[in-house]
Design a protein around this motif. Structure first.
Motif, PDB file in Angstrom:
ATOM      1  N   GLY A  37      -7.676  -5.620   5.087  1.00 25.76           N
ATOM      2  CA  GLY A  37      -8.318  -5.237   6.346  1.00 25.76           C
ATOM      3  C   GLY A  37      -7.366  -5.317   7.519  1.00 25.76           C
ATOM      4  N   LEU A  38      -6.521  -6.340   7.542  1.00 29.09           N
ATOM      5  CA  LEU A  38      -5.525  -6.476   8.611  1.00 29.09           C
ATOM      6  C   LEU A  38      -4.517  -5.335   8.570  1.00 29.09           C
ATOM      7  CD1 LEU A  38      -4.507  -8.282  10.915  1.00 29.09           C
ATOM      8  CD2 LEU A  38      -3.128  -9.482   9.217  1.00 29.09           C
ATOM      9  N   LEU A  39      -4.036  -5.024   7.382  1.00 30.17           N
ATOM     10  CA  LEU A  39      -3.108  -3.906   7.241  1.00 30.17           C
ATOM     11  C   LEU A  39      -3.779  -2.603   7.676  1.00 30.17           C
ATOM     12  CD1 LEU A  39      -0.411  -2.736   6.227  1.00 30.17           C
ATOM     13  CD2 LEU A  39      -1.463  -2.567   3.969  1.00 30.17           C
ATOM     14  N   TRP A  40      -5.006  -2.417   7.270  1.00 33.13           N
ATOM     15  CA  TRP A  40      -5.763  -1.215   7.596  1.00 33.13           C
ATOM     16  C   TRP A  40      -5.957  -1.094   9.106  1.00 33.13           C
ATOM     17  CZ3 TRP A  40     -11.545  -0.605   5.847  1.00 33.13           C
ATOM     18  CH2 TRP A  40     -11.959   0.720   6.022  1.00 33.13           C
ATOM     19  N   ALA A  41      -6.269  -2.213   9.759  1.00 33.81           N
ATOM     20  CA  ALA A  41      -6.521  -2.198  11.207  1.00 33.81           C
ATOM     21  C   ALA A  41      -5.252  -1.956  12.023  1.00 33.81           C
ATOM     22  CB  ALA A  41      -7.158  -3.514  11.635  1.00 33.81           C
ATOM     23  N   THR A  42      -4.096  -2.330  11.469  1.00 33.02           N
ATOM     24  CA  THR A  42      -2.863  -2.216  12.247  1.00 33.02           C
ATOM     25  C   THR A  42      -2.091  -0.926  11.966  1.00 33.02           C
ATOM     26  OG1 THR A  42      -1.649  -3.469  10.569  1.00 33.02           O
ATOM     27  CG2 THR A  42      -2.574  -4.709  12.432  1.00 33.02           C
ATOM     28  N   ASN A  51      -7.702   5.565   3.983  1.00 36.07           N
ATOM     29  CA  ASN A  51      -8.798   4.806   4.596  1.00 36.07           C
ATOM     30  C   ASN A  51      -9.881   4.486   3.569  1.00 36.07           C
ATOM     31  OD1 ASN A  51      -7.843   4.568   7.268  1.00 36.07           O
ATOM     32  ND2 ASN A  51      -8.457   6.672   7.708  1.00 36.07           N
ATOM     33  N   VAL A  52     -10.210   5.463   2.744  1.00 38.90           N
ATOM     34  CA  VAL A  52     -11.228   5.244   1.703  1.00 38.90           C
ATOM     35  C   VAL A  52     -10.735   4.207   0.692  1.00 38.90           C
ATOM     36  CG1 VAL A  52     -12.464   6.341  -0.207  1.00 38.90           C
ATOM     37  CG2 VAL A  52     -12.290   7.507   1.995  1.00 38.90           C
TER      38      VAL A  52
END
Length: 155
Positions: A37-42, A51-52
């Motif tokens: 989630g952190l990697l995805w958010a940054t 994203n999926v």
């Protein structure tokens, strides 16, 4: 051992070793979900399929975390129910992975033999794990019912 002693052992809740293992599983699932989630958010501007994929990985990690928390908090004997639930989680994760791999392969108009091999191997492992868990649960329940007599039903 007398039937009462065997029943007492069967009716025991999870051992400390299993509780620690499920606690580690819960923390691992939470940690993996948090890191993904952190990697995805940054990372702004990721393609939709990425994203999926991140969303699916976060959900899979959270499912394992919830499962670990569920298993640790059980005060009643599970009779290998935890193994069956873990087997179904494994099958679900395999289905999500296989579906994603199939969609990506179809969008690219090419089927990679190595990917197909990995998907089939992981599917076989997941299915065998679930089958073994269901058999272990059935054997434990049969043993409990034989030892307890006709008064005890399935839980």
């Amino acid at each position: 051992m007398t039937p009462e002693e065997v029943l007492a052992r069967l009716d025991a809740p999870l051992s400390l070793r299993r509780r620690v293992g499920y606690l580690a599983l819960a923390f691992t699932g939470l940690t993996a979900s948090a890191l993904i989630g952190l990697l995805w958010a940054t990372e702004p501007g990721l393609p939709t399929r990425t994203n999926v994929a991140f969303a699916v990985l976060v959900v899979i990690g959270l499912c394992w975390a919830v499962f670990g928390g569920w298993a640790v908090t059980r005060r009643t004997p599970l009779f290998a129910r935890d193994r069956v639930v873990a087997g179904w989680l494994g099958v679900g994760a395999w289905l999500a992975f296989s579906g994603g791999a199939l969609i990506i392969s179809l969008l690219r108009h090419e089927l990679e033999p190595a990917l197909l091999g990995v998907v089939l191997l992981l599917g076989a492992v997941a299915a065998l794990n679930l089958r073994a868990a269901r058999r272990a649960r059935a054997a434990l329940l049969r043993r409990r019912n034989v030892l307890a007599g006709p008064a005890t039903g399935n839980r």
